[in-house]
Design a protein around this motif. Structure first.
Motif, short mmCIF file in Angstrom:
data_model
loop_
_atom_site.label_atom_id
_atom_site.label_comp_id
_atom_site.label_asym_id
_atom_site.label_seq_id
_atom_site.Cartn_x
_atom_site.Cartn_y
_atom_site.Cartn_z
N SER A 506 45.41 84.54 84.03
CA SER A 506 44.27 83.63 83.83
C SER A 506 43.61 83.20 85.13
O SER A 506 42.61 82.49 85.10
CB SER A 506 44.73 82.39 83.06
N TRP A 507 44.16 83.61 86.26
CA TRP A 507 43.53 83.21 87.53
C TRP A 507 43.60 84.29 88.59
O TRP A 507 43.14 84.09 89.72
CB TRP A 507 44.18 81.92 88.06
N TYR A 508 44.09 85.47 88.25
CA TYR A 508 44.27 86.53 89.25
C TYR A 508 42.94 86.95 89.87
O TYR A 508 42.88 87.36 91.03
CB TYR A 508 45.01 87.73 88.65
N TYR A 509 41.86 86.85 89.08
CA TYR A 509 40.54 87.19 89.60
C TYR A 509 40.18 86.32 90.81
O TYR A 509 39.49 86.76 91.73
CB TYR A 509 39.49 87.02 88.50
N ALA A 510 40.65 85.07 90.82
CA ALA A 510 40.38 84.17 91.94
C ALA A 510 41.28 84.51 93.13
O ALA A 510 40.85 84.48 94.28
CB ALA A 510 40.59 82.72 91.51
N ARG A 511 42.52 84.85 92.86
CA ARG A 511 43.46 85.18 93.94
C ARG A 511 43.02 86.44 94.67
O ARG A 511 43.24 86.57 95.88
CB ARG A 511 44.86 85.36 93.36
N PHE A 512 42.41 87.39 93.98
CA PHE A 512 41.95 88.62 94.62
C PHE A 512 40.95 88.36 95.74
O PHE A 512 40.79 89.18 96.64
CB PHE A 512 41.31 89.55 93.59
N THR A 513 40.25 87.24 95.69
CA THR A 513 39.27 86.96 96.74
C THR A 513 39.93 86.66 98.07
O THR A 513 39.31 86.81 99.12
CB THR A 513 38.35 85.79 96.34
N ALA A 514 41.19 86.22 98.04
CA ALA A 514 41.96 85.97 99.27
C ALA A 514 43.44 86.06 98.89
O ALA A 514 44.12 85.04 98.74
CB ALA A 514 41.63 84.59 99.85
N PRO A 515 43.98 87.27 98.73
CA PRO A 515 45.32 87.44 98.15
C PRO A 515 46.46 86.95 99.03
O PRO A 515 47.58 86.82 98.53
CB PRO A 515 45.41 88.96 97.93
N HIS A 516 46.19 86.66 100.28
CA HIS A 516 47.26 86.21 101.17
C HIS A 516 46.98 84.82 101.73
O HIS A 516 47.58 84.42 102.75
CB HIS A 516 47.45 87.22 102.30
N ALA A 517 46.09 84.08 101.06
CA ALA A 517 45.77 82.73 101.50
C ALA A 517 46.99 81.82 101.37
O ALA A 517 47.85 82.04 100.52
CB ALA A 517 44.60 82.17 100.68
N LYS A 518 47.05 80.78 102.19
CA LYS A 518 48.17 79.85 102.18
C LYS A 518 48.15 78.95 100.95
O LYS A 518 49.16 78.37 100.58
CB LYS A 518 48.18 79.00 103.45
N GLY A 519 46.98 78.80 100.33
CA GLY A 519 46.87 78.07 99.08
C GLY A 519 46.49 79.03 97.98
O GLY A 519 46.36 80.25 98.20
N PRO A 520 46.30 78.55 96.75
CA PRO A 520 45.92 79.45 95.65
C PRO A 520 44.67 80.27 95.95
O PRO A 520 44.58 81.44 95.57
CB PRO A 520 45.71 78.49 94.47
N THR A 521 43.70 79.66 96.66
CA THR A 521 42.50 80.39 97.06
C THR A 521 42.09 79.94 98.46
O THR A 521 42.56 78.93 98.97
CB THR A 521 41.32 80.14 96.11
#
Length: 862
Positions: A506-521
């Motif tokens: 339900s949120w992977y589309y947002a994580r793809f924008t910065a997959p290694h960020a220190k927070g969720p996005t």
């Protein structure tokens, strides 16, 4: 090479793309961005040809957008948690983590062989602690924001696997894995408060103009907004401290047809009766067996128990109605109680006929006052009907008019209140299983329910678990379960439920924008890449996944992880059709099952396509020659052995052939049937294209017809561009077939032939990227084709100088003529009359009638 050898060119160009970093997604303020995303797959271990079709569609879009000047994000990941991995672990003795990552490695290699333009540096897997640790952080933020709740609720309980099942995991009232009869239980669960957003999620559907209408309608129906009446039936005599039964109804206009009042087995009154009457308790337990879905309830046999209690009709105190406990009433919708109007509800009618309860029409069809028989009379609410002594004074009126009048009447009289309700319920996310994201909560005897500290995230799953005992292994893992309370430091226990896997997706589309960020996005990255410009996936996810994703986008905006512009995550949605294949079935010669060989049955045996030889419209086993049954155009299923392994196709014909065939044979929203002959025909065509390129590269053009070929080329550029923009991939391929034929017959100069061949390579490249690159290089194209700008049609070349007009003689088409596009009617007449077919038909005479429609047709009557 003089012939197409896919194995040689495909590896070469895949290596070239990777070394050049062609598909790395980079923010570029000088370019418009484009985010294309296909629903990420479950890592089952092997691709099937349906995967090729789904991801090839996204790849066409991604490649096209790159060469039209966009900064493209086209990522890939894995929906890797869930019961299938635990199934695999139990069946194979391999740990779910090892099972899952082995499958991911296999499928990644298979995806690479298809030549898909993924940015693999952004790869994520939902079972990776880096991913689910951020999911846990999101959960805590949503908890702080009041978007998470913990409460008692009815759930689907599998008594064998000892876990809660989602509605879609209940099949015909049984657990999808264990086959055990599902029970309805009341458990304390964690919930996302999606129902608070019911109206917002519903009203925003109108703005999703680039979503399929059927998907929006499915979501609208799932949210289920209804306007009804809340009212009460007074008990004839108080019972267990209760004096009335509250009901909510969407058809208050049928109140004068009430035959009984029904309550859920979990209604407080039913529970009170069960506490003192074992017979009632046993019946209520029976009611709790079976799923909680509307479909499961509708399929189940309707059963009831007469409580012996009665209630008074609100409009006539002398009219008493019996109170029944019924298995088709759920406590979590409305008030857990209904009044039954059997004449106008099929479920109520079946129940009433079974238990000999009264059936009374409230209204009739105009001109036909026949009482109902076996079929309830349920006309559309917009249809006018004849009302019988309606208390609001109605005579002929529609159902909706009667509903509105009834609510107004009840409110004025003080015995009811109009109320808007939604079918959408809060999202229960607790699952009693191991292979899922741990819920970051600790239970402390002193502090109660305590959120884990963010600095302690991720709460990782322990590796040392066993599956030899049914139930959740986390419940019996003391070194993981037992921990210190984050608030007081005293001994406490972790929450052992894990999250529903719908949370992961339900949120992977947002994580793809910065997959290694220190927070969720990373808000800067999210602000640049969101929203998803084009989302692609199966219509089977039209409701829950897409609805949950829309909820999560709003929740992430509230908690500061997405910008306000991303409140709807997917700007455009495309739901592709399936790839189907015939099923080949025979039956076991011996009966299987039963006691002592008695009572058994012949069982179906499903054969793989490669085991079968087709002869005309019949199929025979290659090994024995036995004829087998053919079930045509069935959904591919591993259980039916009618799956096609794309690696077999790639080994035989190459990835481009597989891509070309699945996109060429049918519009992408429709199903396409895979056939071996279709794949072979596609390979033969691509081989002809390659051979044509070899011929053009060798030169020897006649130097004639340059303008005709260029005109055809620009028309093809124009048509293919429009088709790709509108997801008409099969239409684009049809134009490429036609242009290939034109090019193969052309007698143009070497320079124009080479130019046309390069353009053909460019137009084919989104579908057949390896062959496109090879032809581009063969024809002297500069650099990699994937970096070359998309060709633009010359508008002047699209204007027709001449038009072709058919000639009809006495109503039958006999010839055609080519005339100047701006030719006058008189000029067209002269040309038509001079045509040999017309001269022959006239035989020296003059036409009785000559009708010319310029640009369209010539009609000659002789």
């Amino acid at each position: 090479m003089t012939r197409l050898i896919p194995s040689e060119i495909e590896t070469k160009w895949q290596t070239a793309w990777e070394e050049a970093g062609c598909f790395l997604a980079k923010r570029d303020p000088g370019k418009p961005k484009y985010y294309v995303l296909e629903m990420f797959p479950y890592p089952s271990g092997n691709l099937h040809i349906g995967h090729v079709r789904n991801y090839a569609m996204g790849d066409v879009v991604a490649r096209y957008k790159k060469v039209t000047g966009h900064a493209v994000l086209h990522p890939m990941g894995w929906d890797a948690f869930g019961m299938p991995a635990e199934n695999g672990a139990m069946a194979s003795g391999v740990h779910p983590k090892d099972y899952t990552y082995t499958n991911i490695d296999n499928m990644r290699d298979q995806f690479r062989r298809i030549g898909l333009s993924f940015d693999w540096t952004r790869e994520i897997a939902s079972c990776d602690p880096e991913y689910y640790g951020q999911q846990q952080a999101l959960f805590l933020d949503m908890l702080d924001a009041g978007l998470v709740d913990r409460k008692n609720a009815q759930v689907n309980w599998d008594p064998v696997d000892m876990t809660v099942l989602a509605n879609e995991q209940v099949i015909d009232g049984k657990g999808w894995r264990s086959g055990a009869e599902v029970e309805r239980r009341e458990l304390t669960q964690w919930f996302f408060k999606i129902s608070d957003m019911s109206e917002e999620l519903l009203s925003a559907l109108d703005g999703l103009e680039n979503w399929p209408a059927k998907v929006r309608l499915m979501q609208e129906n799932w949210i289920g907004k209804s306007r009804g009446l809340e009212m009460a039936f007074d008990l004839s005599a108080p019972a267990f401290g209760q004096e009335r039964i509250e009901v909510y109804t969407t058809r208050p206009d049928t109140l004068m047809g009430a035959g009984f009042v029904g309550i859920s087995a979990d209604h407080p009154l039913a529970k009170a009766l069960a506490a003192e009457n074992p017979e009632v308790a046993e019946f209520c337990d029976t009611c709790r067996k079976g799923g909680t879905t509307a479909a499961a309830i509708e399929k189940a046999e309707k059963i009831g128990y007469d409580t012996g209690l009665t209630v008074k009709h609100p409009l006539d105190e002398s009219w008493e109605l019996p109170v029944w406990i019924a298995n088709f009433i759920l406590m979590d919708y409305g008030t857990g109680a209904i009044f039954g109007c059997p004449a106008h509800d099929q479920r109520d009618l079946d129940f009433s006929r079974k238990y000999d309860l009264p059936v009374k029409n409230t209204f009739f069809a105009i001109g036909d006052e026949t009482p109902v028989g076996k079929e309830a009379f349920v006309p559309p609410k917009t249809e006018k009907v004849k009302w019988v002594d309606h208390f609001a004074g109605l005579d002929e009126a529609t159902g909706q008019e009667a509903i509105d009048a009834t609510i107004a009447f009840a409110e004025k009289a003080g015995w009811g209140t109009g109320k808007t309700q939604y079918r959408l319920r809060d999202w229960g996310l607790s699952r009693q299983r191991y292979w899922g994201c741990p819920i970051p909560i600790v239970h402390c005897d002193d502090c109660g329910v305590v959120p884990e500290k963010k600095e302690n995230l991720p709460v990782e799953l322990p590796y040392d678990v066993t599956f030899d005992i049914p139930g959740n292994p986390l419940d019996r893992h003391p070194t993981w379960r037992d921990c210190a309370c984050p608030a007081c430091g005293k001994p406490a226990k972790r929450e052992t439920d894990t999250m529903d896997t719908f949370v992961d997706s339900s949120w992977y589309y947002a994580r793809f924008t910065a997959p290694h960020a220190k927070g969720p996005t990373d808000m800067e990255e999210a602000a640049y890449w969101m929203n998803v410009d084009q989302y692609i996936g199966g219509v089977e996810h039209a409701i829950l996944h897409l609805l949950y994703s829309r909820f999560f986008a709003r929740a992430m905006q509230i908690t500061g992880h997405l910008p306000e512009t991303a409140i709807e995550p997917f700007d455009a949605l495309f739901t592709q059709g399936m790839v189907t294949h015939a099923i080949y079935k025979s039956w076991s010669e011996e009966k299987i099952g039963g006691l002592g060989g008695l009572g058994g049955q012949h069982l179906p045996i499903y054969h793989y396509p490669e085991e079968v030889e087709l002869k005309g419209d019949k199929a025979f086993l290659k090994l024995t020659g036995k004829e087998v049954e053919i079930i045509p155009s069935a959904k591919m299923s591993k259980s039916k052995n009618n799956v096609v392994n794309p690696l077999d196709i790639i080994d035989a014909f190459g990835a481009d052939t597989a891509r070309w065939f699945v996109l060429s044979d049918s519009p992408p929203e429709r199903d396409v049937e895979w056939t071996a002959s279709g794949a072979e025909a596609s390979f033969k065509h691509l081989s002809r294209v390659y051979a044509l390129s070899v011929r053009v590269a060798e030169g020897g053009g006649a130097g004639q017809g340059d303008e005709d070929l260029l005109r055809a080329m620009h028309k093809t550029i124009h048509g293919v561009t429009q088709d790709i923009e509108s997801f008409g991939f099969n239409a684009a391929i049809a134009k490429l077939y036609a242009f290939t034929s034109t090019l193969s017959k052309a007698k143009a100069s070497d320079a124009v032939m080479a130019q046309a061949m390069r353009v053909l390579a460019q137009l084919m490249a989104p579908v057949t990227p390896h062959l496109g690159e090879e032809i581009w290089a063969m024809q002297g194209g500069e650099g990699l084709l994937i970096d070359a700008p998309w060709p633009v049609a010359d508008e002047a070349m699209l204007v027709e100088d001449t038009v072709t007009m058919p000639i009809q003689i006495n109503g039958k088409r006999r010839a055609e003529i080519s005339v100047a596009a701006d030719a006058s009617k008189e000029a067209i007449e002269q040309i038509a009359l001079a045509h040999e077919a017309v001269v022959k038909a006239l035989d020296g005479g003059t036409p009785k009638k000559l009708i010319v429609v310029p640009g369209r047709i010539v009609n000659v009557v002789v």
